[in-house]
Design a protein around this motif. Structure first.
Motif, PDB file in Angstrom:
ATOM      1  N   UNK A 136     -12.554  -7.417 -40.177  1.00 48.71           N
ATOM      2  CA  UNK A 136     -13.502  -6.321 -40.377  1.00 48.71           C
ATOM      3  C   UNK A 136     -14.385  -6.626 -41.583  1.00 48.71           C
ATOM      4  N   UNK A 137     -15.617  -7.031 -41.309  1.00 59.54           N
ATOM      5  CA  UNK A 137     -16.566  -7.364 -42.366  1.00 59.54           C
ATOM      6  C   UNK A 137     -17.474  -6.199 -42.732  1.00 59.54           C
ATOM      7  N   UNK A 138     -17.407  -5.108 -41.979  1.00 57.03           N
ATOM      8  CA  UNK A 138     -18.331  -4.002 -42.213  1.00 57.03           C
ATOM      9  C   UNK A 138     -17.757  -2.893 -43.097  1.00 57.03           C
ATOM     10  N   UNK A 139     -16.454  -2.812 -43.220  1.00 56.06           N
ATOM     11  CA  UNK A 139     -15.839  -1.769 -44.034  1.00 56.06           C
ATOM     12  C   UNK A 139     -15.775  -2.204 -45.496  1.00 56.06           C
ATOM     13  N   UNK A 140     -16.310  -1.387 -46.410  1.00 53.96           N
ATOM     14  CA  UNK A 140     -16.225  -1.733 -47.839  1.00 53.96           C
ATOM     15  C   UNK A 140     -14.766  -1.856 -48.284  1.00 53.96           C
ATOM     16  N   UNK A 141     -14.513  -2.834 -49.142  1.00 59.13           N
ATOM     17  CA  UNK A 141     -13.183  -3.043 -49.744  1.00 59.13           C
ATOM     18  C   UNK A 141     -13.375  -3.158 -51.252  1.00 59.13           C
ATOM     19  N   UNK A 142     -13.577  -2.003 -51.923  1.00 54.26           N
ATOM     20  CA  UNK A 142     -13.882  -2.026 -53.354  1.00 54.26           C
ATOM     21  C   UNK A 142     -12.821  -2.733 -54.191  1.00 54.26           C
ATOM     22  N   UNK A 161     -15.891  -5.957 -52.521  1.00 52.21           N
ATOM     23  CA  UNK A 161     -16.636  -6.211 -51.283  1.00 52.21           C
ATOM     24  C   UNK A 161     -17.255  -4.921 -50.788  1.00 52.21           C
ATOM     25  N   UNK A 162     -18.585  -4.896 -50.696  1.00 48.98           N
ATOM     26  CA  UNK A 162     -19.296  -3.673 -50.320  1.00 48.98           C
ATOM     27  C   UNK A 162     -19.381  -3.449 -48.812  1.00 48.98           C
ATOM     28  N   UNK A 163     -18.933  -4.420 -48.023  1.00 50.36           N
ATOM     29  CA  UNK A 163     -19.054  -4.324 -46.574  1.00 50.36           C
ATOM     30  C   UNK A 163     -20.431  -4.802 -46.143  1.00 50.36           C
ATOM     31  N   UNK A 164     -20.500  -5.397 -44.970  1.00 54.37           N
ATOM     32  CA  UNK A 164     -21.755  -5.932 -44.454  1.00 54.37           C
ATOM     33  C   UNK A 164     -22.367  -4.981 -43.445  1.00 54.37           C
ATOM     34  N   UNK A 165     -23.685  -5.048 -43.340  1.00 53.83           N
ATOM     35  CA  UNK A 165     -24.404  -4.244 -42.359  1.00 53.83           C
ATOM     36  C   UNK A 165     -25.402  -5.157 -41.643  1.00 53.83           C
ATOM     37  N   UNK A 166     -25.867  -4.745 -40.471  1.00 54.21           N
ATOM     38  CA  UNK A 166     -26.876  -5.543 -39.779  1.00 54.21           C
ATOM     39  C   UNK A 166     -28.058  -5.837 -40.711  1.00 54.21           C
ATOM     40  N   UNK A 167     -28.512  -7.075 -40.685  1.00 51.38           N
ATOM     41  CA  UNK A 167     -29.616  -7.501 -41.541  1.00 51.38           C
ATOM     42  C   UNK A 167     -29.164  -8.252 -42.780  1.00 51.38           C
ATOM     43  N   UNK A 168     -27.888  -8.095 -43.166  1.00 52.40           N
ATOM     44  CA  UNK A 168     -27.355  -8.861 -44.294  1.00 52.40           C
ATOM     45  C   UNK A 168     -27.177 -10.323 -43.880  1.00 52.40           C
ATOM     46  N   UNK A 169     -27.327 -11.215 -44.833  1.00 53.28           N
ATOM     47  CA  UNK A 169     -26.998 -12.632 -44.596  1.00 53.28           C
ATOM     48  C   UNK A 169     -25.613 -12.897 -45.169  1.00 53.28           C
ATOM     49  N   UNK A 170     -24.845 -13.759 -44.486  1.00 54.24           N
ATOM     50  CA  UNK A 170     -23.463 -14.018 -44.894  1.00 54.24           C
ATOM     51  C   UNK A 170     -23.068 -15.416 -44.446  1.00 54.24           C
ATOM     52  N   UNK A 171     -22.252 -16.077 -45.230  1.00 53.18           N
ATOM     53  CA  UNK A 171     -21.719 -17.397 -44.874  1.00 53.18           C
ATOM     54  C   UNK A 171     -20.476 -17.202 -44.003  1.00 53.18           C
ATOM     55  N   UNK A 172     -20.619 -17.492 -42.735  1.00 55.16           N
ATOM     56  CA  UNK A 172     -19.507 -17.345 -41.793  1.00 55.16           C
ATOM     57  C   UNK A 172     -18.697 -18.630 -41.682  1.00 55.16           C
ATOM     58  N   UNK A 173     -17.455 -18.455 -41.283  1.00 55.54           N
ATOM     59  CA  UNK A 173     -16.617 -19.604 -40.938  1.00 55.54           C
ATOM     60  C   UNK A 173     -17.166 -20.223 -39.655  1.00 55.54           C
ATOM     61  N   UNK A 174     -17.255 -21.536 -39.645  1.00 53.32           N
ATOM     62  CA  UNK A 174     -17.798 -22.238 -38.480  1.00 53.32           C
ATOM     63  C   UNK A 174     -17.004 -21.912 -37.218  1.00 53.32           C
TER      64      UNK A 174
END
Length: 128
Positions: free
Chosen positions: A64-70, A74-87
């Protein structure tokens, strides 16, 4: 971790690796780039533009990358954010038509060990 722990910072185009995101700060080393090295077992090397489809897919697979984990800063991701994903996660999402678009100039060259350039090019934001 120091810079000596990182692999050479080149992108999949063979040029200097460009930053992926500083807001939110991404990367295995939290340096804004998709740098990698021996300690990065997940190979967080693919710079992607997050989409609702991918975030839902990732959550359904237990990441779950969208739920904030203070507690982890980690603020959580939303559509439009850039992020380094695992290949490997990107490959998995691609098999389900859920892979987000890739930013080639910010995707580490080591990604090519997992994903062929032609596949990345087809899903690139910054190339025709």
């Amino acid at each position: 971790m120091t810079n000596t722990d990182m692999d050479e910072s080149l992108n999949v185009l063979g040029e200097a690796l460009k930053p992926c995101s500083s807001d939110p700060v991404t990367g295995f080393y939290r340096d804004g780039c998709c740098n990698t090295g021996p300690a990065d077992h997940g190979k967080h090397t693919v710079c992607c533009l997050m989409t609702e489809t991918f975030l839902a897919f990732s959550k359904s697979r237990g990441n779950d990358l969208s739920t904030p984990r203070p507690e982890y800063g980690f603020q959580g991701l939303k559509p439009g954010d850039r992020w380094c994903l695992c290949a490997d996660r990107w490959v998995q999402a691609d098999a389900f038509d859920a892979a987000p678009h890739v930013v080639l100039e910010s995707t580490h060259i080591n990604t090519l060990e997992t994903i062929p350039f032609e596949i990345l090019r087809q899903r690139a934001l910054d190339m025709n």
